[in-house]
Design an enzyme around this catalytic site. Structure first.
Site, PDB file in Angstrom:
ATOM      1  N   SER A 108     -59.261  89.589 -43.141  1.00 41.62           N
ATOM      2  CA  SER A 108     -58.251  88.627 -42.709  1.00 41.62           C
ATOM      3  C   SER A 108     -57.210  88.421 -43.823  1.00 41.62           C
ATOM      4  O   SER A 108     -56.607  89.389 -44.283  1.00 41.62           O
ATOM      5  CB  SER A 108     -58.930  87.325 -42.288  1.00 41.62           C
ATOM      6  OG  SER A 108     -58.068  86.495 -41.540  1.00 41.62           O
ATOM      7  N   ASP A 153     -58.955  89.918 -30.798  1.00 40.00           N
ATOM      8  CA  ASP A 153     -58.670  88.938 -31.861  1.00 40.00           C
ATOM      9  C   ASP A 153     -57.587  87.973 -31.385  1.00 40.00           C
ATOM     10  O   ASP A 153     -56.470  88.387 -31.052  1.00 40.00           O
ATOM     11  CB  ASP A 153     -58.228  89.670 -33.122  1.00 40.00           C
ATOM     12  CG  ASP A 153     -58.261  88.784 -34.362  1.00 40.00           C
ATOM     13  OD1 ASP A 153     -58.075  87.565 -34.223  1.00 40.00           O
ATOM     14  OD2 ASP A 153     -58.473  89.327 -35.462  1.00 40.00           O
ATOM     15  N   HIS A 196     -62.048  87.779 -33.805  1.00 38.19           N
ATOM     16  CA  HIS A 196     -61.690  87.743 -35.223  1.00 38.19           C
ATOM     17  C   HIS A 196     -62.978  87.733 -36.039  1.00 38.19           C
ATOM     18  O   HIS A 196     -63.483  86.668 -36.428  1.00 38.19           O
ATOM     19  CB  HIS A 196     -60.839  86.510 -35.529  1.00 38.19           C
ATOM     20  CG  HIS A 196     -60.179  86.558 -36.880  1.00 38.19           C
ATOM     21  ND1 HIS A 196     -59.246  87.507 -37.217  1.00 38.19           N
ATOM     22  CD2 HIS A 196     -60.333  85.773 -37.976  1.00 38.19           C
ATOM     23  CE1 HIS A 196     -58.841  87.300 -38.455  1.00 38.19           C
ATOM     24  NE2 HIS A 196     -59.495  86.261 -38.947  1.00 38.19           N
TER      25      HIS A 196
END
Length: 232
Positions: free
Chosen positions: A123, A180, A211
């Protein structure tokens, strides 16, 4: 002298007697080095380690984070919102980069050449890794980014455009979940497309996940790491 960190890096020692390579894994926003390490263990179901590679999981300093109402949050940089459509807050990115440069230099000073170091993350950690590998430490062996993206007008792109020779840029591994909802799949795919158009050689893998990352993703990452950092 290396910069001090609010929380010391979590290291995973190589299973062999001595390490000849290093992987630096950067966590996502609001997480810690220990947090992402525990998550990897939960997904992997065993110790994620290598015979000859030391894994380093640093933790970002807590800073006021705009998407979190300016509360102190362990993030690599501040941003106005989670979107590729906004400008980067470059001063914030560069503040973390300075500390990560110290961390990389500590490995170099210990005898690990840049060509035997990989920088990556999950991320926001992957976003920070893009800056480290393609702006600050282009001699590293590779960069990986899981569920990550760069802003559309990122300085990373602008600095790569200025390079006369792009033949020796670090290899890239990118992975992203098609479902996601926080960091959209298209953001990651666009980042990969733009970087490869600018001369980065890499591979992109998509997964039917949100995610997060799964074991298949970690298996691909493990094989990629070993390909870039074979036993010396």
């Amino acid at each position: 002298m290396a910069s001090k960190w609010e929380i010391l890096p979590r290291n995973v020692a190589p299973s062999g007697a001595k390490h000849s390579a290093t992987v630096i894994w950067l966590h996502g926003s609001g997480d810690t080095g220990l947090g992402v390490l525990e998550w990897i263990k939960m997904v992997w179901k065993e110790e994620f380690q290598f015979q000859h590679i030391k894994l380093i999981f640093p933790t970002a300093d807590p800073i006021p984070y705009t998407p979190n109402a300016r509360q102190l949050t362990t993030v690599w940089y501040d941003r106005q919102q989670i979107s590729p459509m906004i400008p980067e807050i470059l001063s914030s990115v560069d503040a973390s980069a300075a500390k990560l440069n110290d961390l990389v230099q500590n490995e170099v000073d210990s005898g690990i050449p840049l060509s035997r170091i990989i920088i990556g993350g999950y991320s926001m950690g992957g976003g920070m890794a893009f800056h480290m590998a393609y702006r600050y430490r282009r001699e590293v062996a590779g960069c990986f980014a899981l569920s990550s993206f760069l802003n559309n007008d990122s300085v990373v792109y602008k600095e790569l455009e200025k390079l006369e020779d792009r033949t020796a840029l670090p290899s890239l591994l990118q992975c992203h979940g098609t479902r996601d909802e926080l960091v959209l799949f298209d953001w990651g795919k666009t980042t990969f497309k733009t970087l490869t158009e600018l001369g980065v050689c890499g591979e992109f893998h998509e997964f039917n996940i949100f995610h997060e990352f799964n074991k298949k993703e970690l298996q691909i990452l493990q094989r990629w790491i070993l390909d870039k950092l074979p036993p010396d």
